[in-house]
Design an enzyme around this catalytic site. Sequence first.
Site, mmCIF file in Angstrom:
data_model
loop_
_atom_site.group_PDB
_atom_site.id
_atom_site.type_symbol
_atom_site.label_atom_id
_atom_site.label_comp_id
_atom_site.label_asym_id
_atom_site.label_seq_id
_atom_site.Cartn_x
_atom_site.Cartn_y
_atom_site.Cartn_z
ATOM 1 N N GLY A 1 0.815 -1.215 0.000
ATOM 2 C CA GLY A 1 0.000 0.000 0.000
ATOM 3 C C GLY A 1 0.847 1.262 0.000
ATOM 4 N N GLN B 1 0.789 -0.551 15.853
ATOM 5 C CA GLN B 1 -0.534 -0.282 16.457
ATOM 6 C C GLN B 1 -0.648 -1.081 17.755
ATOM 7 O OE1 GLN B 1 -1.902 2.102 14.857
ATOM 8 N NE2 GLN B 1 -2.274 1.709 12.703
ATOM 9 N N HIS C 1 -9.041 8.528 14.025
ATOM 10 C CA HIS C 1 -9.974 8.334 12.905
ATOM 11 C C HIS C 1 -11.418 7.968 13.311
ATOM 12 C CE1 HIS C 1 -5.983 7.229 10.854
ATOM 13 N NE2 HIS C 1 -6.277 8.468 10.522
HETATM 14 P P1 NAI Z 1 -3.058 0.942 2.751
HETATM 15 O O1 NAI Z 1 -4.487 1.259 2.983
HETATM 16 O O2 NAI Z 1 -2.403 1.546 1.556
HETATM 17 O O3 NAI Z 1 -2.851 -0.637 2.754
HETATM 18 C C1 NAI Z 1 -3.476 -1.378 1.808
HETATM 19 C C2 NAI Z 1 -2.565 -2.517 1.463
HETATM 20 O O4 NAI Z 1 -2.580 -3.488 2.520
HETATM 21 C C3 NAI Z 1 -2.982 -3.237 0.223
HETATM 22 O O5 NAI Z 1 -2.532 -2.543 -0.916
HETATM 23 C C4 NAI Z 1 -2.327 -4.574 0.439
HETATM 24 O O6 NAI Z 1 -0.978 -4.554 0.042
HETATM 25 C C5 NAI Z 1 -2.382 -4.770 1.945
HETATM 26 N N1 NAI Z 1 -3.504 -5.650 2.262
HETATM 27 C C6 NAI Z 1 -4.796 -5.296 2.476
HETATM 28 N N2 NAI Z 1 -5.556 -6.388 2.722
HETATM 29 C C7 NAI Z 1 -4.714 -7.451 2.657
HETATM 30 C C8 NAI Z 1 -4.884 -8.840 2.816
HETATM 31 N N3 NAI Z 1 -6.071 -9.380 3.077
HETATM 32 N N4 NAI Z 1 -3.797 -9.630 2.682
HETATM 33 C C9 NAI Z 1 -2.572 -9.112 2.438
HETATM 34 N N5 NAI Z 1 -2.358 -7.796 2.267
HETATM 35 C C10 NAI Z 1 -3.412 -6.976 2.385
HETATM 36 O O7 NAI Z 1 -2.246 1.285 4.071
HETATM 37 P P2 NAI Z 1 -1.130 2.380 4.253
HETATM 38 O O8 NAI Z 1 -1.694 3.712 3.914
HETATM 39 O O9 NAI Z 1 0.115 1.921 3.619
HETATM 40 O O10 NAI Z 1 -0.978 2.327 5.824
HETATM 41 C C11 NAI Z 1 -0.217 1.308 6.433
HETATM 42 C C12 NAI Z 1 -0.361 1.517 7.922
HETATM 43 O O11 NAI Z 1 0.079 2.840 8.271
HETATM 44 C C13 NAI Z 1 -1.787 1.430 8.446
HETATM 45 O O12 NAI Z 1 -1.716 0.863 9.725
HETATM 46 C C14 NAI Z 1 -2.232 2.881 8.552
HETATM 47 O O13 NAI Z 1 -3.229 3.087 9.519
HETATM 48 C C15 NAI Z 1 -0.953 3.544 8.974
HETATM 49 N N6 NAI Z 1 -0.867 4.963 8.629
HETATM 50 C C16 NAI Z 1 -0.985 5.369 7.330
HETATM 51 C C17 NAI Z 1 -0.843 6.698 7.005
HETATM 52 C C18 NAI Z 1 -0.920 7.160 5.600
HETATM 53 O O14 NAI Z 1 -0.855 8.381 5.360
HETATM 54 N N7 NAI Z 1 -1.030 6.291 4.613
HETATM 55 C C19 NAI Z 1 -0.584 7.721 8.049
HETATM 56 C C20 NAI Z 1 -0.479 7.182 9.384
HETATM 57 C C21 NAI Z 1 -0.606 5.846 9.646
#
Ligand code: NAI
Length: 411
Positions: free
Chosen positions: A16, A123, A223
Amino acid sequence: MAGFANKVNVTICGGGNGAHVFAGVSSLVTNAHVTVLDIYENEAERWTSAMAENGFSVNFKNGQRVSQLQGDVKFTVTRDAESVIPTSDIVVIVVPAYTHEIYMNLIAPLLPNNCPVVGMPGQPGFEYQALSILREHGKNTSSIMSVETLPWACRISKYGTEVGVMGTKDEVCYTLVEQTKEKTETVGLDPVQSLQTLLGSKPVLIRVDNILKYTFLCRPTLHPPIMYAKWRIWDGTPLDKPPLFYQGVDEDADKYLSGITDEMINVANALQIRFPDIDFTKVSSMQQWLIDHYSDQIPKQETLLSCLQTNTAYDGLLHPMTRTADGKYVPDFNYRYIREDVPYGLLVIRQIADMVGVKTRVIDEIIEWAQTKLGKEYIRNGILCSVDRADGRLPSAYGINTIEEFINFFD
Ligand code: NAI
C-alpha cells in the site's frame, strides 16, 4: 546519505501507500538490498510491471523527488515468501493491522534466527500478537519492534510507480521486545539503528521501554471519532463529492475526539496509580500529539480543531468513499479508519480499561456504532464480548486477561 557498512537484506511486507514510500526511500540507502513481499491479489505483478515501464518515484510535498529511473530501480517486488524471508536480515511489515496476522503466519516458519521483525506501524497489540505467532513456530530469537505510526502521511498516485508524501513526522515512538536476551550468543542486526538508517534523519525514533505505556501512545483515537461524528446521522443519500477528512472536522468531531482521548488518559491515570514506576505522563491530548508529531507543519496550533484544519500534511485528504453507479459517493465503512482502528486499537484500550475498572462511555458509544458497520459484535449490553484473533487484537485473544498478565507476557 548514511548507509550500511555491509550488505543488508531488507524485506518490506505490504503493497500500500506506506510500503511504496518505504521501498522508494530505503532502497537508495548504501548497501540496503530491498525486496518487497506483497501477497495481496495481483499487486506484486502490477507493481513489478508498472515499475519496469515507468521507474519509481517518491514525490515529497516540498518539491523533493526521490526518483529511480526505468531499468534502474534498486528494489524488486515478489509474492514468493520462500525466496526472500530465509535470507532476510530485517523484515519490516507495513500494512494495516488487520493483515499483520496474515504476514506473521506467512513469515514465521521461514524466518532466520535472530532476524528482527518490525511492525511499522505496529498499532496497539502488535507485540503480543507477533510474539505469540513466533513462539507458536518455535522462533524465540527474533526481536520484535513496534513503531507507533507510519513516518509519513502519504498516498499512492500511480500504483507501482508514483507515491506522494504530504508530510513526514518529526519523531515517532517505538518499543522493542528482545527475545534474544540471554538466550543466544549471536545477535542479529540492531533493528533500531537499521530502521533509522533506512528512514534517514526524519522521523527520529524514540524508545519507550514499557509496552503498556507504549500502547497508550498509539492513537486509534483519531480516525473513529471523525468517522462517527460525520456519519452517525447520515441519512444514506449519496454525496456529490467526498468531504475533507481531517480538515473538514467541526465542533461535533471535536467533542468526540476530545471525549475519547480523555477516556484514554483516564485509563492511563488509573495505570499510573497501579504502577507508580511507569511514567504515563506522555499520554497527552490529541492536540498535543499533533503538535509533537507535525510541529512546523501546523501553522495554527491554538486548538485541536485548528491543528487538524491547518496541518499541511493533511491537505486535501478526503473521507474514504465508494463511487456509486451514477457517479455519486457513499462512505466506505470498511476502510482502515474503522476496520483497523476499532478492532486493532480501541478494543485493546477498552479491554485494558476493563482490567483497571475504568468506565469508557464515549469509546463504547463509538465501538457500538462501528460494530454495526463492520458486521461484528464487540460489545453487548455494555460488556466486551470474546473476540476471535481473526476479528481483532484484544489481549484476551492471546490469553492476556489481567493487567499483570499483560506486563508479564513479555518476560
Ligand atoms: P493501505 O491502505 O495503503 O494498505 C493497503 C494494502 O494493505 C494493500 O494494498 C495490500 O498490500 C495490503 N492488504 C490489504 N488487505 C490485505 C490482505 N487481506 N492480505 C494481504 N495484504 C493486504 O495502508 P497504508 O496507507 O500503507 O498504511 C499502512 C499503515 O500505516 C496502516 O496501519 C495505517 O493506519 C498507517 N498509517 C498510514 C498513514 C498514511 O498516510 N497512509 C498515516 C499514518 C498511519
